[in-house]
Design an enzyme around this catalytic site. Structure first.
Site, PDB file in Angstrom:
ATOM      1  N   CYS A  46       0.746  -1.148  -0.100  1.00 21.90           N
ATOM      2  CA  CYS A  46       0.058   0.076   0.048  1.00 21.90           C
ATOM      3  C   CYS A  46       0.981   1.238   0.082  1.00 21.90           C
ATOM      4  O   CYS A  46       2.216   0.975   0.153  1.00 21.90           O
ATOM      5  CB  CYS A  46      -0.799   0.085   1.158  1.00 21.90           C
ATOM      6  SG  CYS A  46      -1.990  -1.471   1.501  1.00 21.90           S
ATOM      7  N   GLY A  47       0.423   2.471  -0.248  1.00 21.63           N
ATOM      8  CA  GLY A  47       1.078   3.651  -0.041  1.00 21.63           C
ATOM      9  C   GLY A  47       0.517   4.550   1.126  1.00 21.63           C
ATOM     10  O   GLY A  47      -0.810   4.656   1.114  1.00 21.63           O
TER      11      GLY A  47
END
Lengths: 314, 237
Positions: A2-3
C-alpha cells in the site's frame, strides 16, 4: 503493498490538495481504494461525523434512525447532513452535530446500526474521507482538493487481508476516541489475538482490517497512561508483523516501523513544513524545490512530528 | 525543454511526469549513439535505465527511485543525489555511482561490476549478491550482506544491526563500528594480501587509507548444511 502519506503545514492551508498529490503519485501501490484524514481548524464545541450507509435506497430511514439515537444522547444536527451518492450502492455522509452527553456512549449505540450505516470518523477537527478508486477519483467525488486544514494522512490501498469494500479502506478512525486516525502499510500477523483481547476490553471493530486494530491499540495504550512516543515504541515489540504506520491526532503525526525494516518511509521536513510518504517520488510532488530527503529505512523506528514543534523520538 | 534535446555533445533527456517506458526508450536510443547522456528532472521516479548495454556513460541529475541501473550489463551510471530501493539489482557488469544515500537492497542479487555510494546505505546492502563489489563510504544498514553468495561489501563507515546475517561465500568489510552481528558470522583478521585486494578496489575511487582497522566478516559455516532435525545447532549460534 500500500502507499501511505502524511502532510503537516506550517499554517492552515490547502492540506487536502497536497494529500491528493501525495496519493496520486503512489496510486500504483494500490488503486483499490483511497482515503484521506484531514485535520481542519478545530471547533470548540460540536463534532463532525463522516461515514457511509451501505444501501442508498434506505438512506432516509437510516439517517432518521441515527438522528433518534443522537437525540437520545442529548445531541442534534447543527445543519442538514450532507449526502453524497453515485452509481455505487453505498452513500457517504457528513454531519455536524452538537456535543452529546457522552460521546463514547453515542458511538456505542450508533454502532448498533452498523449493518446499515457506519460512522468512520468523529472529531472536532478530524474528517476521514475514503472510497473505492484512485486518488483523483475519490478526491473529485468528495471535494478533498478544497479542504483546508493543518495536517493530514493519505492512503492508497492494495487489498490483501480483507475485501475491496469502501468501509475497508483507510484511514481508520480509532473508534471511539475522537480525532485519532491511522494509515498503515503492512500486515499484522497476530491480528486475531489482539482483536480478541481488545474486544473483551469493550472495543468494537467494524471491519476485519488489521489497520483498524492498530488505531485502537495505540489509543488504548495512551488511554492507559502512555505518551504517544511510549505507545509507538511499545507497538514495535508488542504487535507482530511487518508494518509502517502513521497515526495522527490534532497535535501532529507519529510513526512506527517494525523490527524487520521492510516497509519504507521517506520524509522531507523544512522547518515544520513536512511531507512523509512511502515513496520519495510522492514527497517530491509537494516539495518541488530541491530538498534533503530523510529515509527512515532502518528497523524499529518511531518518531513524532508535532504541529509547529517538530521532534523525533527515535 | 524538449523531451529529447541535444546540448553540446551530450544528449539530454527529461523525465518529469512522462511515462517511464517512454523515457527508457529514449535512453536506449541515446545509448546507440555512443554519446554521453544526461537525464534531468528525475523527480525520484522508479525503474530508470534498467538493462543498459556496455559502453554507455549516463548521468542522472537529482535523485532517482527504485531499481535504477538494474540488470546493468556494462554502463557507467552516475546518480548525482539519492536513489531508492535496489539500485543496480541484478547487475552483471559496469559501474554505478550514487552521490548521496542509497535505499534498501542496494546491489541486490548483483553478479558483477561495482556500485559506489558516497553516503550511507539502507538495510540489506548486497542481499543475495553473487559477485561484484559494493563500496559504501558511509554506514550500511540493518542486515546488510544477508545471504550474500559471493562478492564484497566494503563499508568505510560502520554497520547496523544483524550485519552479515546468514552469509554464504560473500564478504563484508567494515572499517568502523558494527552495531551487532547476524547469525553464523565470524569476524576475522584479513591478511595483507586481502587488504591489498580491497585497496585495489578502493584505489580507482580515491578511497585508500592505510590507517583503517578492518573487520572482515565471513560465514561461520555452521549453518551451511543445517539439518532441521538438529535444532540445537541453530540455538548454539
Amino acid at each position: 503493498m500500500c502507499g501511505i502519506a502524511g502532510r503537516i503545514l506550517t499554517a492552515p492551508g490547502k492540506v487536502g490538495a497536497d494529500l491528493v498529490d501525495l496519493m496520486d503519485a503512489q496510486e500504483h501501490r494500490g488503486a483499490d481504494s483511497t482515503g484521506f484524514a484531514v485535520y481542519g481548524l478545530p471547533r470548540e464545541t460540536g463534532y463532525v461525523l463522516r461515514g457511509m450507509g451501505f444501501d442508498k435506497s434506505r438512506q432516509e430511514s437510516d439517517l432518521s434512525e441515527f438522528e433518534a439515537v443522537l437525540r437520545e444522547h442529548g445531541g442534534s444536527f447543527l445543519s442538514d447532513p450532507e449526502i453524497l451518492t453515485d452509481q455505487n450502492r453505498h452513500y457517504c455522509f457528513r454531519m455536524e452535530i452538537s456535543d452529546p452527553a457522552n460521546l463514547q456512549a453515542l458511538v456505542a449505540d450508533a454502532d448498533e446500526l452498523a449493518d446499515r450505516i457506519e460512522i468512520q470518523s468523529c472529531g472536532r477537527s478530524l474528517e476521514i474521507i475514503k472510497d473505492i478508486g484512485g486518488a483523483e477519483v475519490v478526491a473529485e467525488k468528495h471535494g478533498v482538493q478544497d479542504m483546508i486544514g493543518t495536517h493530514g494522512l493519505g492512503h492508497a490501498r492494495l487489498a490483501t487481508e480483507s475485501s475491496v469494500l469502501p468501509n475497508a479502506s483507510h484511514p481508520f478512525w480509532a473508534r471511539p476516541f475522537s480525532d485519532v486516525a491511522i494509515v498503515h502499510n503492512g500486515q499484522i500477523t497476530d491480528y486475531f489475538t489482539w482483536r480478541d483481547k481488545l474486544t473483551r476490553m469493550g472495543y468494537r471493530f467494524l471491519t476485519e482490517n488489521d489497520s483498524e486494530l492498530i488505531a485502537v491499540w495505540v489509543s488504548d495504550q495512551m488511554k492507559a497512561g502512555l505518551t504517544m512516543e511510549q505507545a509507538l515504541k511499545k507497538s514495535i515489540t508488542s504487535i507482530d508483523g511487518v508494518f509502517t504506520y502513521m497515526i495522527a491526532t490534532p497535535n501532529g503525526i507519529g510513526f512506527a516501523k517494525d523490527r524487520f525494516a521492510l516497509k519504507p518511509l521517506v520524509v522531507v521536513n523544512r522547518s515544520g513544513d513536512l511531507a512523509a510518504a512511502t515513496e520519495e517520488q510522492a514527497v517530491r510532488r509537494v516539495m518541488t524545490e530541491e530538498c534533503d530527503v530523510i529515509n527512515y529505512d532502518g528497523p524499529s523506528l518511531t518518531g513524532i512530528w508535532s504541529i509547529g514543534n517538530w521532534s523525533l523520538a527515535a | 525543454m524538449t523531451k529529447v534535446a541535444e546540448k553540446m555533445d551530450k544528449i539530454v533527456i527529461e523525465v518529469g511526469k512522462r511515462h517511464i517506458r517512454e523515457v527508457n526508450r529514449d535512453i536506449m536510443a541515446a545509448c546507440a549513439t555512443g554519446r554521453p547522456i544526461r537525464v534531468v528532472d528525475t523527480l525520484s521516479r522508479h525503474n530508470l535505465a534498467v538493462g543498459l548495454p556496455d559502453n554507455v556513460d549516463i548521468t542522472f541529475e537529482g535523485s532517482v527511485g527504485y531499481y535504477c541501473g538494474g540488470l546493468n550489463t556494462g554502463a557507467n551510471i552516475s546518480i548525482e543525489r539519492n536513489c531508492g530501493w535496489a539500485v543496480g539489482e541484478g547487475m552483471a557488469k559496469g559501474h554505478i555511482t550514487v552521490g548521496g544515500y542509497a535505499g534498501m537492497s542496494c546491489g541486490a542479487a548483483m553478479i558483477g561490476g561495482t556500485i559506489h555510494v558516497k553516503g550511507d546505505a539502507g538495510p540489506r546492502v548486497g542481499v543475495a549478491m553473487k559477485g561484484g563489489n559494493i563500496v559504501i563510504e558511509g554506514k550500511i544498514g540493518y542486515q546488510s550482506g544477508f545471504m550474500a553468495h559471493s562478492g564484497r561489501i566494503i563499508a568505510l563507515g560502520g554497520a547496523g544491526e544483524s550485519c552479515a546475517d546468514a552469509l554464504w561465500e560473500g564478504e563484508v568489510w567494515v572499517a568502523e563500528e558494527v552495531d551487532s552481528l547476524g547469525v553464523d558470522v565470524d569476524v576475522i583478521e584479513p591478511t595483507a594480501e586481502e587488504v591489498a585486494e580491497v585497496d585495489a578496489i578502493l584505489d580507482p575511487l580515491g578511497l585508500v587509507d592505510s590507517s583503517r582497522n578492518w573487520r572482515k566478516m565471513v560465514s561461520g559455516q555452521r549453518l551451511w548444511y543445517f539439518e532441521s532435525r538438529d535444532a540445537s545447532a541453530w540455538l548454539m549460534i
